[in-house]
Design a protein around this motif. Structure first.
Motif, mmCIF file in Angstrom:
data_model
loop_
_atom_site.group_PDB
_atom_site.id
_atom_site.type_symbol
_atom_site.label_atom_id
_atom_site.label_comp_id
_atom_site.label_asym_id
_atom_site.label_seq_id
_atom_site.Cartn_x
_atom_site.Cartn_y
_atom_site.Cartn_z
ATOM 1 N N ALA A 74 0.819 -1.222 0.000
ATOM 2 C CA ALA A 74 0.000 0.000 0.000
ATOM 3 C C ALA A 74 0.850 1.269 0.000
ATOM 4 N N ASP A 77 -2.815 -2.971 -1.499
ATOM 5 C CA ASP A 77 -3.789 -2.281 -2.343
ATOM 6 C C ASP A 77 -4.019 -3.075 -3.620
ATOM 7 N N TYR A 112 -4.593 -2.533 -7.525
ATOM 8 C CA TYR A 112 -4.288 -1.438 -8.446
ATOM 9 C C TYR A 112 -4.271 -1.941 -9.880
ATOM 10 N N HIS A 171 -6.188 2.756 -7.727
ATOM 11 C CA HIS A 171 -5.873 1.840 -6.627
ATOM 12 C C HIS A 171 -6.839 2.046 -5.471
ATOM 13 N N TYR A 172 -7.024 0.982 -4.689
ATOM 14 C CA TYR A 172 -7.845 1.036 -3.488
ATOM 15 C C TYR A 172 -7.468 -0.157 -2.610
ATOM 16 N N PRO A 173 -7.827 -0.159 -1.322
ATOM 17 C CA PRO A 173 -7.364 -1.197 -0.387
ATOM 18 C C PRO A 173 -7.920 -2.582 -0.699
#
Length: 793
Positions: free
Chosen positions: A214, A313, A315, A324-326
Motif C-alpha cells: 500500500a 492495495d 491497483y 488503486h484502493y485497499p
C-alpha cells in the motif's frame, strides 16, 4: 443509416478503443525532436545502448571489462566519483563468480535513507547475446535520466546511489555481493530496478515487498507517471513464483523493497544473439525513461520510510491513469455486486422480463463458447506444434509469428461466441441470457476475493455490466449506446490480459487468452445481443482467424533477424580418452548435421553432467569424433587428511588453457560439511551442511583464468565420487576445430552451454594422506555420524 449499420459502427468503435489503448500505452519515440538537456532523450539513451552492445560482454569476456570502463568514464563525465566493489560470492544456486560492481553516490541535502537506481551491465553467456535490452537498456535509462537530473540542478533531500551490478545473468552474484558486504546497502530505503525479458512492448511495473504494497502504491500514484502500466494481479502472481532479478536479492537478503520495471514482448530475442540494438524498440526505451524521470524527482525528496506498509492495495492502469484502493474493499465490493445482481434478477422476475427457465438456457451458449474456445486453442496449439516442429526450437515458447496466433485464436473465439449466441433468436426474452455471464463473473470474483485479491479489480467490469442490466430491467428499453459506453471499462481492463498471458508465459497460454476472450464477450453481451446478423459476424471473424493463421503460416520459417537456434559442444572425456560432438537440439539442421551426421545417436550424457538450464533442456544427440590435443586442468589435493571420523579435503583445480567455466558434480550420497569455494561459503547457508539438489556442487564462471579451490569435510566413511566439466566458450574460434560459421538465419541456442570446448574428468583423491589433523575437532564431528570405513579395491 445508424440503425442499419449500427453493429458495424459499434464493432468499429470497439476496435478503435483497442487501437487507442495500444497506441497510448507508452510514449512514441519517433515524435521526439530537440529534447532539452534537462529532459530524458531516447536518442541520447539509445547512443549508450549502441556503445554497450557492440559485442557480447558476459562475465569473463574481454569486452566485459570494456563495458565496465565505459560506465566509469560516463559517470566521471557527469562529475560523479565512482567506486568499484570486487569479490567472490557463492549463491544458493551454487554459482561462484568474481563480480565487479560499479557504483557512485549523489549526496542529498538531508538524507535519512538513500534511493537506489539499479541495473546490471553483464550480458548473458553462451548465446552471443549483445545485451542491448537485457540490460543495456537499463544502464542507458539510468545514465540518461541521471544526466538530465543533474543538468536541471534540482535540490533533493535523499542520497541517490547508482549501482551497475555484475554477474546478474549468472546467479545475481553482483547484487548479493553488494547487499551482504557493502556498507551502503544498510542505508537504502528504496530500490528502482530496470530489467528486460524481451526487446519490445510496454514496460511493466512489478513490486518487490516483504510486507504490504500500500505504501509503495500510494507513492507510485503520487509520482504521476505519464504512462503507467501495471496491475496487482501481476503483483500477486509474482509473489507466488520464484523470482530471479537483482531486486529479489535486495528484498530477501537486505529487507529492501522496491520497484521492478521490465518489458517482455519480443521474448524470442531474450538472451540470444538478437538482443542487439537493432531489435530494441526505442518506444520501449522511451517508456523506461518515462518512469525513471518522475520517480527520480519524487523519491529523492520524500521520506522513504513511508513506503513501507503492512497493508495491500488493489491497483491497475488505464491509458494515462493509475487506479488503486485497499484490499479490504474487495470482499465488500463483491457483496455489493451480488446484492445488486440478486435485486435486479428478482425485479426482472417480478416484471416478467426474466424467467428462471430462460436464465438456465442462457448458460448453454456461455458454456459452449467457453468449452469450444478453450478446447480449440488447447488442442489447436498442439496440432500446430506437430505441423511446425521447428516451433520447438525456440525454448521460451513464443514464436516469431506468435502475435499472429494470438490474433487468430482470439478471432476464432469471437466467431465461436457469435455462432452459439446466434442459435438463440434475438427477442425480448433473450435478455435472460445476460444473467448467466454475470453469475459466472460473480463466481470468479468470489474466488478472487478469498484466494487472489490482487485481481480484485475484475469486479469493476461486473458493476458496469450491472448498469446495462439494471437499466433495461428498470425501464424495459434497450439503449445500445449506453451499453457500449459501460462496456468500455471491461474492454480496457480485461483485453490487455488476453495479450499479456501468451506473451509473458508462452503460446501454451493461448488457451487462457481464448477462454478470457469468451468471458469478455459474455460480459459485453448487452452490446452484441442487439446485432441482427450474428451469423454474418461469426463468419467474418472465422475468415479473419483464417487470415491470421495463413499469415502465420507464411511467417513460420526462419530468416536473418528471426533466426533458428542451434547448439554444438565438443566434449572430451579425459578418463576414457574419447571425444564427441553433442547438442541440445531436437531438430538438426544442415549446420549441426555437419558434425553430428544425419543419423546421430541419442545420448544420456545429462545423467552424468546434469547442467542447469532455465527450461530443463537436456543433451539430445552425440556423435564420436577425433580427439584433439587439449590440455586438461591440473587437479591438486592441497589437503587430504583424516581426523577421527572426519575427512578433510582442499582441492585446487588450475586450467592449462583459457577457460570460462567449471562445473563440479558429486554423488548425491556425499554429505558436504563446511563447504567453501575460493574461500567463500554459500550466502544463505543456515547450517554447516551444504544444501544441494542433485549432483551439482558448484558452477564457477572464470575471470582471468583464476583457479578454483574447494575446501570441505566429509564423513570418513563417504566414498569419494566427484567429476568436473571444464568449458571454454571458443569452439567456433578455436583453430583445432575449423568449425564453419553459422548461416545468417541461425544463432546459438540460449539458456544452455553451447559453442563450447569441454573436458570431462574424474576428480581422483590423492592415494596418500598428506597431513594429519589433531583430534581436537569434536565441534565439527558432532553433526557427522560415525560409520565404518568402506572397503575399496
Amino acid at each position: 443509416m445508424i440503425k442499419k449499420f449500427g453493429s458495424l459502427i459499434i464493432v468499429s468503435i470497439l476496435l478503435l478503443v483497442l487501437g487507442f489503448m495500444y497506441y497510448t500505452i507508452m510514449p512514441q519515440a519517433s515524435t521526439e525532436t530537440n529534447v532539452p538537456l534537462n529532459e530524458f532523450s531516447t536518442k541520447r539513451a539509445f547512443a549508450h545502448v549502441q556503445a554497450i552492445a557492440k559485442k557480447p560482454h558476459y562475465v569473463g569476456s574481454k569486452n566485459h571489462e570494456v563495458v565496465a570502463q565505459y560506465l566509469q568514464t560516463k559517470l566521471k563525465k557527469l562529475g560523479l566519483e565512482t567506486s568499484i566493489q570486487e569479490g567472490y560470492t557463492l549463491t544458493d544456486w551454487g554459482n561462484l563468480v568474481y563480480s565487479k560492481n560499479i557504483m557512485t553516490r549523489i549526496k542529498g541535502s538531508q538524507s535519512s535513507s538513500a534511493l537506489l537506481l539499479l541495473t546490471h551491465y553483464d550480458s548473458a553467456p553462451h548465446s552471443a547475446s549483445f545485451g542491448a535490452s537485457d540490460a543495456g537498456s537499463g544502464v542507458a535509462t539510468i545514465l540518461e535520466s541521471v544526466r538530465a537530473f543533474l543538468h536541471a540542478k534540482k535540490q533533493h533531500k535523499n542520497d541517490i546511489i547508482i549501482l551497475f551490478s555484475d554477474a546478474e545473468e549468472l546467479g545475481l552474484n553482483g547484487a548479493s555481493l553488494f547487499v551482504t558486504q557493502h556498507k551502503w546497502a544498510k542505508e537504502i530505503g528504496l530500490a528502482l530496478n530496470f530489467e528486460a525479458r524481451g526487446t519490445s512492448g510496454p514496460s511493466y511495473m512489478l513490486m518487490e515487498t516483504n510486507g504490504g504494497n500500500a505504501g509503495l502504491v500510494n507513492h507510485f500514484a503520487n509520482a504521476s507517471m505519464p504512462f503507467p502500466v501495471s496491475n496487482s494481479l501481476m503483483y500477486s502472481i509474482y509473489k507466488m513464483l520464484p523470482n530471479d532479478t537483482d531486486l529479489t536479492v535486495f528484498r530477501k537478503q537486505g529487507n529492501i523493497q522496491g520497484l521492478n520495471f521490465a518489458f517482455i514482448d519480443g521474448h524470442y530475442n531474450y538472451h540470444t544473439a538478437q538482443d542487439d540494438s537493432k531489435h530494441l524498440d526505442q518506444n520501449t526505451l522511451a517508456h523506461q525513461g518515462s518512469y525513471l524521470m518522475p520517480l527520480l524527482d519524487y523519491f529523492s525528496n520524500i521520506n522513504l520510510k513511508t513506503t513501507a506498509s503492512t497493508d495491500d492495495d488493489v491497483y491497475f492502469s488505464l491509458p494515462f491513469s493509475f487506479v488503486h484502493y485497499p484490499f479490504d474493499w474487495v470482499q465488500i465490493m463483491l457483496y455489493v455486486a451480488i446484492a445488486i445482481f440478486v435485486l435486479i434478477v428478482f425485479l426482472g422476475k417480478a416484471k416478467r422480463i426474466l424467467s428462471f427457465g430462460a436464465i438456465a438456457r442462457g448458460f448453454v451458449p456461455l458454456f459452449a463458447s467457453l468449452l469450444f474456445s478453450g478446447g480449440l486453442a488447447y488442442f489447436g496449439w498442439k496440432v500446430l506444434l506437430s505441423i511446425y516442429p521447428q516451433y520447438n526450437d525456440l525454448l521460451n515458447g513464443f514464436t516469431y509469428n506468435g502475435h499472429d496466433y494470438i490474433a487468430a485464436f482470439v478471432a476464432l473465439s469471437v466467431s465461436i461466441c457469435f455462432f452459439f449466441y446466434n442459435l438463440i433468436p434475438s427477442t425480448k426474452g433473450t435478455k435472460s441470457n445476460w444473467v448467466a455471464p454475470l453469475f459466472i463473473w460473480l463466481v470468479i470474483n468470489g474466488a478472487i476475493a478469498f484466494y487472489l485479491q490482487g485481481a480484485g479489480f475484475l469486479i469493476l467490469p461486473v458493476f458496469f455490466a450491472l448498469v446495462s442490466f439494471g437499466t433495461y430491467t428498470a425501464i424495459q428499453k434497450n439503449s445500445p449506446w449506453l451499453n457500449l459506453v459501460v462496456a468500455l471499462p471491461a474492454l480496457l481492463i480485461i483485453a490487455p490480459f488476453i495479450y499479456m498471458f501468451p506473451v509473458g508465459l508462452g503460446l501454451k497460454m493461448l488457451v487462457g487468452s481464448a477462454v478470457l476472450t469468451a468471458l469478455l464477450f459474455s460480459l459485453l453481451l448487452p452490446v452484441f445481443d442487439n446485432f441482427d446478423r450474428k451469423g454474418i459476424w461469426s463468419l467474418f471473424f472465422i475468415i479473419l482467424s483464417i487470415g491470421f493463421f495463413t499469415k502465420a503460416h507464411f511467417a513460420s520459417g526462419y530468416e536473418k533477424g528471426k533466426a533458428k537456434s542451434n547448439s554444438l559442444v565438443y566434449l572430451y572425456d579425459a578418463d576414457l580418452h574419447k571425444a564427441s560432438y553433442v547438442t541440445y537440439d531436437k531438430n538438426l539442421d544442415n549446420w549441426t548435421q555437419k558434425y553430428l551426421g544425419s543419423n546421430p545417436q541419442t545420448t544420456k550424457l545429462q545423467e552424468d553432467i546434469p547442467l542447469f538450464s532455465k527450461y530443463n533442456s537436456k543433451f539430445t544427440y552425440a556423435t564420436e569424433t577425433t580427439v584433439q590435443a587439449i590440455a586438461p586442468p591440473t587437479i591438486a589435493f592441497l589437503k587430504d587428511s583424516l581426523a577421527g571420523n572426519l575427512h578433510y579435503y582442499k582441492i585446487k583445480i588450475t586450467p592449462n588453457r583459457n577457460v570460462n567455466r567449471y562445473d563440479i558434480f558429486a554423488d548425491e550420497k556425499m554429505d558436504f560439511q563446511h563447504f567453501k569455494a575460493n574461500g567463500v561459503s554459500q550466502l544463505e547457508a543456515s547450517t554447516d551442511r551444504m544444501e544441494r539438489n542433485g549432483k551439482k556442487i558448484v558452477s564457477f564462471y572464470v575471470v582471468n583464468n583464476r583457479p578454483l579451490e574447494l575446501e570441505f569435510i566429509l564423513n570418513r566413511a563417504t566414498i569419494f565420487d566427484m567429476n568436473l566439466l571444464e568449458s571454454s566458450f571458443d569452439l567456433l574460434q578455436n583453430p583445432l576445430f575449423n568449425i564453419v560459421p553459422r548461416e545468417d538465419w541461425m544463432m546459438p541456442t540460449p539458456f544452455v552451454l553451447t559453442d563450447a570446448v569441454c573436458i570431462k574428468k574424474k576428480i581422483k583423491p590423492s592415494p596418500v594422506i598428506i597431513e594429519a589433523i589433531p583430534e581436537n575437532t569434536t565441534a565439527v564431528q558432532q553433526n557427522i555420524a560415525t560409520v565404518p570405513l568402506p572397503v575399496t579395491n
